[in-house]
Design a protein around this motif. Structure first.
Motif, PDB file in Angstrom:
ATOM      1  N   PHE A 108       0.824  -1.204   0.000  1.00 48.02           N
ATOM      2  CA  PHE A 108       0.000   0.000   0.000  1.00 48.02           C
ATOM      3  C   PHE A 108       0.862   1.260   0.000  1.00 48.02           C
ATOM      4  O   PHE A 108       0.566   2.227  -0.696  1.00 48.02           O
ATOM      5  CB  PHE A 108      -0.950  -0.002   1.202  1.00 48.02           C
ATOM      6  CG  PHE A 108      -1.807   1.219   1.247  1.00 48.02           C
ATOM      7  CD1 PHE A 108      -2.902   1.353   0.398  1.00 48.02           C
ATOM      8  CD2 PHE A 108      -1.514   2.253   2.120  1.00 48.02           C
ATOM      9  CE1 PHE A 108      -3.680   2.500   0.415  1.00 48.02           C
ATOM     10  CE2 PHE A 108      -2.296   3.400   2.151  1.00 48.02           C
ATOM     11  CZ  PHE A 108      -3.379   3.519   1.296  1.00 48.02           C
ATOM     12  N   GLU A 109       1.949   1.262   0.763  1.00 46.50           N
ATOM     13  CA  GLU A 109       2.816   2.438   0.845  1.00 46.50           C
ATOM     14  C   GLU A 109       3.429   2.761  -0.518  1.00 46.50           C
ATOM     15  O   GLU A 109       3.490   3.919  -0.917  1.00 46.50           O
ATOM     16  CB  GLU A 109       3.911   2.226   1.891  1.00 46.50           C
ATOM     17  CG  GLU A 109       4.728   3.475   2.136  1.00 46.50           C
ATOM     18  CD  GLU A 109       5.788   3.301   3.203  1.00 46.50           C
ATOM     19  OE1 GLU A 109       6.758   4.063   3.180  1.00 46.50           O
ATOM     20  OE2 GLU A 109       5.651   2.400   4.047  1.00 46.50           O
ATOM     21  N   ASP A 110       3.888   1.715  -1.255  1.00 49.14           N
ATOM     22  CA  ASP A 110       4.449   1.925  -2.598  1.00 49.14           C
ATOM     23  C   ASP A 110       3.423   2.583  -3.514  1.00 49.14           C
ATOM     24  O   ASP A 110       3.717   3.547  -4.216  1.00 49.14           O
ATOM     25  CB  ASP A 110       4.851   0.582  -3.250  1.00 49.14           C
ATOM     26  CG  ASP A 110       6.017  -0.100  -2.567  1.00 49.14           C
ATOM     27  OD1 ASP A 110       6.823   0.597  -1.911  1.00 49.14           O
ATOM     28  OD2 ASP A 110       6.117  -1.334  -2.692  1.00 49.14           O
ATOM     29  N   ILE A 111       2.209   2.044  -3.501  1.00 46.79           N
ATOM     30  CA  ILE A 111       1.152   2.552  -4.377  1.00 46.79           C
ATOM     31  C   ILE A 111       0.802   3.987  -4.004  1.00 46.79           C
ATOM     32  O   ILE A 111       0.652   4.844  -4.869  1.00 46.79           O
ATOM     33  CB  ILE A 111      -0.089   1.632  -4.329  1.00 46.79           C
ATOM     34  CG1 ILE A 111       0.258   0.295  -4.987  1.00 46.79           C
ATOM     35  CG2 ILE A 111      -1.288   2.279  -5.009  1.00 46.79           C
ATOM     36  CD1 ILE A 111      -0.793  -0.784  -4.832  1.00 46.79           C
ATOM     37  N   ASN A 112       0.707   4.265  -2.708  1.00 46.28           N
ATOM     38  CA  ASN A 112       0.387   5.607  -2.239  1.00 46.28           C
ATOM     39  C   ASN A 112       1.463   6.612  -2.659  1.00 46.28           C
ATOM     40  O   ASN A 112       1.160   7.673  -3.194  1.00 46.28           O
ATOM     41  CB  ASN A 112       0.196   5.592  -0.720  1.00 46.28           C
ATOM     42  CG  ASN A 112      -0.436   6.860  -0.205  1.00 46.28           C
ATOM     43  OD1 ASN A 112      -1.238   7.487  -0.884  1.00 46.28           O
ATOM     44  ND2 ASN A 112      -0.064   7.234   1.007  1.00 46.28           N
ATOM     45  N   LEU A 113       2.732   6.274  -2.426  1.00 49.76           N
ATOM     46  CA  LEU A 113       3.840   7.160  -2.808  1.00 49.76           C
ATOM     47  C   LEU A 113       3.869   7.396  -4.311  1.00 49.76           C
ATOM     48  O   LEU A 113       4.057   8.518  -4.774  1.00 49.76           O
ATOM     49  CB  LEU A 113       5.184   6.565  -2.361  1.00 49.76           C
ATOM     50  CG  LEU A 113       5.517   6.648  -0.879  1.00 49.76           C
ATOM     51  CD1 LEU A 113       6.771   5.838  -0.566  1.00 49.76           C
ATOM     52  CD2 LEU A 113       5.719   8.106  -0.470  1.00 49.76           C
ATOM     53  N   ALA A 114       3.695   6.327  -5.080  1.00 50.27           N
ATOM     54  CA  ALA A 114       3.732   6.431  -6.543  1.00 50.27           C
ATOM     55  C   ALA A 114       2.563   7.260  -7.055  1.00 50.27           C
ATOM     56  O   ALA A 114       2.717   8.070  -7.966  1.00 50.27           O
ATOM     57  CB  ALA A 114       3.730   5.042  -7.161  1.00 50.27           C
TER      58      ALA A 114
END
Length: 152
Positions: free
Chosen positions: A93-99
């Motif tokens: 989730f963190e990767d998707i949010n940052l991206a």
């Protein structure tokens, strides 16, 4: 796919074998001009020399990862509208949010599902150009009445 007919696609992946495979795959599905590089700094150098219809970048690379590459592209007025897809074998989730905050147009898991890849490519290549300043909505989309929840 008018833009992709005249402009190449840039693939960025630090794993050379995977990079060659993705370049070959993109060529097979109908993109005649596909280039590959093994690092984000090299990708930025190429992007400043030539216009690309799309960048497909691995997320997890060293010394500069895919999100850092994306941020550099979005911060550059000449490159900010370059469509950008991130790839990885798994996203949290963190990767998707940052991206998403950095301006990614799409995510795709490795190994690629051909139907999903083609659908995402169409969506990304047909999207409207972004503007530097997003207009502020006059009214929050949350200030509506939900039958089961009440007013927000």
């Amino acid at each position: 796919m008018s833009d992709s007919d005249t402009h190449p696609i840039l693939i960025v992946d630090d794993q050379e074998k995977l990079l060659r495979l993705i370049v070959m795959l993109m060529t097979r599905i109908g993109f005649p001009d596909v280039e590959g590089v093994t690092s984000a700094p090299e990708a930025l150098e190429r992007l400043r020399q030539r216009r690309y219809a799309l960048v497909i970048s691995d997320l997890d690379m060293e010394p500069m990862d895919g999100i850092s590459l994306l941020r550099e592209i979005r911060a550059d007025d000449a490159l900010m509208n370059t469509p950008f897809m991130l790839t990885e074998s798994s996203f949290d989730f963190e990767d998707i949010n940052l991206a998403h905050q950095a301006g990614a147009d799409a995510f795709i898991l490795k190994p690629f599902d051909m139907a999903v890849l083609k659908t995402k490519l169409k969506q990304v290549l047909n999207r409207k150009p972004r503007k530097r300043e997003a207009p502020i909505a006059a009214e929050s989309s949350l200030s509506v009445e939900f039958p089961m929840l009440g007013k927000f």
